[in-house]
Structures are given as C-alpha cells and as structure tokens.
Design an enzyme around this catalytic site. Structure first.
Site, PDB file in Angstrom:
ATOM      1  N   SER A  21       0.767  -1.269  -0.151  1.00 45.06           N
ATOM      2  CA  SER A  21       0.071   0.003  -0.102  1.00 45.06           C
ATOM      3  C   SER A  21       0.927   1.377   0.120  1.00 45.06           C
ATOM      4  O   SER A  21       0.265   2.435  -0.160  1.00 45.06           O
ATOM      5  CB  SER A  21      -0.900   0.201   1.124  1.00 45.06           C
ATOM      6  OG  SER A  21      -1.852  -0.873   0.915  1.00 45.06           O
ATOM      7  N   TYR A  51      -3.854  -2.373 -10.146  1.00 44.99           N
ATOM      8  CA  TYR A  51      -3.695  -2.322  -8.736  1.00 44.99           C
ATOM      9  C   TYR A  51      -2.751  -3.230  -8.214  1.00 44.99           C
ATOM     10  O   TYR A  51      -1.827  -3.077  -7.453  1.00 44.99           O
ATOM     11  CB  TYR A  51      -5.163  -2.236  -8.144  1.00 44.99           C
ATOM     12  CG  TYR A  51      -5.033  -2.011  -6.723  1.00 44.99           C
ATOM     13  CD1 TYR A  51      -4.764  -0.941  -6.033  1.00 44.99           C
ATOM     14  CD2 TYR A  51      -5.530  -2.961  -5.832  1.00 44.99           C
ATOM     15  CE1 TYR A  51      -4.603  -0.723  -4.652  1.00 44.99           C
ATOM     16  CE2 TYR A  51      -5.520  -3.056  -4.408  1.00 44.99           C
ATOM     17  CZ  TYR A  51      -5.158  -1.907  -3.834  1.00 44.99           C
ATOM     18  OH  TYR A  51      -5.249  -1.662  -2.420  1.00 44.99           O
TER      19      TYR A  51
END
Length: 308
Positions: A65, A192
């Site tokens: 992240s 992603y």
C-alpha cells in the site's frame, strides 16, 4: 540537522535487534506468508544528500500500500483538484478493506489510502491507456524517483494478490455500480495488484519519497515532481490516513506523515529534512509494521523530528 544522524540510526537499529520477529506477517497473501519476520531494515535520505542505513536496508520487499502515495501523485498531476470529487480526504476509522461506508456514501471512498480509494486513484491513472501502459508508468515513475532502473514487479506476488483479492473485487464492483469506476473492473484491479507487487528496498523507498520532504521538488536532481500545493496535500493525507484506523496513534507516537504497507514497510516524511523508510514484516493487530513503528517512534524522538 544534528550531525549524528548516522549514530542515531545505528543506535535505534541496535535496539530493534531485541524485537526482530515481533508481529505477524500478512499470511492472507500467500506470497507474503513466506517472508522472514525477523528481517529489519532502516534507511534515511536527507534533502542535502546524506544517507544513513541499518540492517536489511538493501533487501527488496513488497511495497504493497505504500505504492498508493505514488499513484496519488500521478493522479493529482493528471486531474488536479477534480480528483476530490471521486475520493474523499477524511480518515475512515475502519479497516483498509472495509465496504461498510461505501454504500452510505454512494460509492465515494473516504480517502485515497484505504483500498477503495486507492482503486479509484488507479482508475484515474488508467485513463486514456491500457493496463500494460499504466503499470509501466507506475513502475517507471518509481524507478526514476528511487534512482533504481532495475526496480520491478514481483509477478508471484501480483498473481497471489489477484488470486486472493476477493474483497478488492467486491469494492471495485460496488463502486462501478455507483459509476465511480470508469474502466473495466478487471483492468483496474490488475493494475492495482501489480502496483502493490513492486519490489523495493528501504534505501530506494526513502529516495523515492524525498520529493515530499521538499515541497514537491526532488532536492537531489532538481526535478519538479508535483506542485508545492499537491505535495502538502499528499503529506496531509499521509498524516491523517496513512495508517488506516491507527493513523491517530501513529501521529501521536511518531508525529510525522507516514504510509504503511502490509509487506511491513513504512515510508515517513520529515518536512524540509528527510525521508525515512523502514521494513519489518511482522504486523500489529491493525496491519502496520510492529517493529517498524517502534523504530520510527524512537528515531523521530531522538532527532526531534516531530511536526508537533
């Protein structure tokens, strides 16, 4: 800046030896479950070009992240303030992969660092091009910022993320239902998953984040990465949202903008001074590096680096 930075980094690193292995690795992602929890690396790069390192600072790990900081940078360059019509700027107070708030808020995620918000940001980065080009743009941006031409994606981790990313698929489809995703869900999520699977070292990560310590200007290359206003925005969101539902606790203990990843890394910014990267794969109960957070707390305290 105190001249004893290297001594302080070495001192903090030695203190962490007794804590190596604490926490629990992210075993819900199979490729991360095999990482040695006893790894620990720390690197600091200052705005005047000094570096200080300890331990496994040159061992690559999965960025996870923390990549959201860099995709947010790209999205702000593309859309500017219009981005905030699609994603909010408030702390969520919930887990990073929670779907609860999305229905009440009609598919607009609370901030760019929870998974739903990061998926929207990735959708923006995807605008006007295919999956391969978007992934290459994110990778090449990190290569340039980190001064690391060989930085690349761990394809095993990317496949592992895709195979277990059921909640991310749920989040993306839910937002697609509210017309807050413009591209096919599969394209957005494959982008992603690949951005989260980038492999980076503490030294490279600290170098890559240095522009955020200098109002959007890379102080070593002289290149303008983002505007001063956007750099302030990114730092503010790192401070308030960078550690999910433990962001307040990180601000209380460390007092600096930071962004964590479930690979065990944390990028932390010292405005006008330096960027710090720490890596220790064992996570605490809220999914942030347990030993990494402790190391940053002690380093910030001894260097008097809190913004408060």
């Amino acid at each position: 800046m105190p001249a004893d930075l290297a001594d302080v980094v070495a001192e903090v690193g030695r203190e962490m030896e007794a804590h190596r292995g604490e926490g629990r690795v992210a075993d819900y992602i199979p490729a991360l479950a095999r990482v040695d929890a006893r790894r620990f690396g720390l690197a600091v790069v200052t705005c005047d070009g000094r570096t200080a390192e300890y331990g496994d600072a040159w061992v690559p790990f999965s960025i996870q992240s923390i990549s959201k900081v860099f995709t947010l940078t790209l999205a702000l360059k593309r859309q500017g303030e219009a981005l905030w019509t699609r994603v909010g700027r408030e702390p969520s107070g919930s887990r990073f992969n929670s779907i609860v708030q999305l229905e009440a808020e009609r598919g607009v995620p609370r901030n760019p660092f929870i998974n739903a918000g990061a998926i929207v940001v990735t959708d923006v980065v995807l605008d006007g091009r295919g999956f391969d080009a978007a992934v290459a743009d994110i990778r090449d941006t990190l290569r340039e910022l980190a001064d690391a031409p060989n930085l690349d994606i761990d394809t095993e981790v990317a496949r592992s993320e895709a195979a277990t990313g059921f909640r991310n698929y749920a989040l993306a489809n839910f937002m697609r239902g509210f017309d807050n995703l413009k591209h096919p869900v599969e394209d957005v999520l494959q982008t992603y998953f690949n951005q989260c699977a980038l492999r980076i070292t503490c030294r490279q990560l600290a170098r890559a984040g240095l522009f955020l310590a200098a109002e959007g200007l890379d102080p070593l290359s002289g290149r303008r990465v983002v505007s001063p206003e956007h750099a302030r925005r990114i730092n503010a969101i790192m401070m308030t949202c960078g550690h999910y539902d433990a962001s307040g606790d990180f601000a209380f203990k460390v007092g600096l903008p930071g962004k964590s990843g479930v690979g065990g890394g944390i990028l932390t910014i010292v405005p006008d001074q330096a960027a710090i990267a720490v890596w220790s794969p064992g996570l605490n109960d809220v999914g942030n590096s347990q030993v990494g957070t402790l190391a940053l707390e002690r380093l910030a305290s001894r260097m008097r680096w809190s913004v408060f």
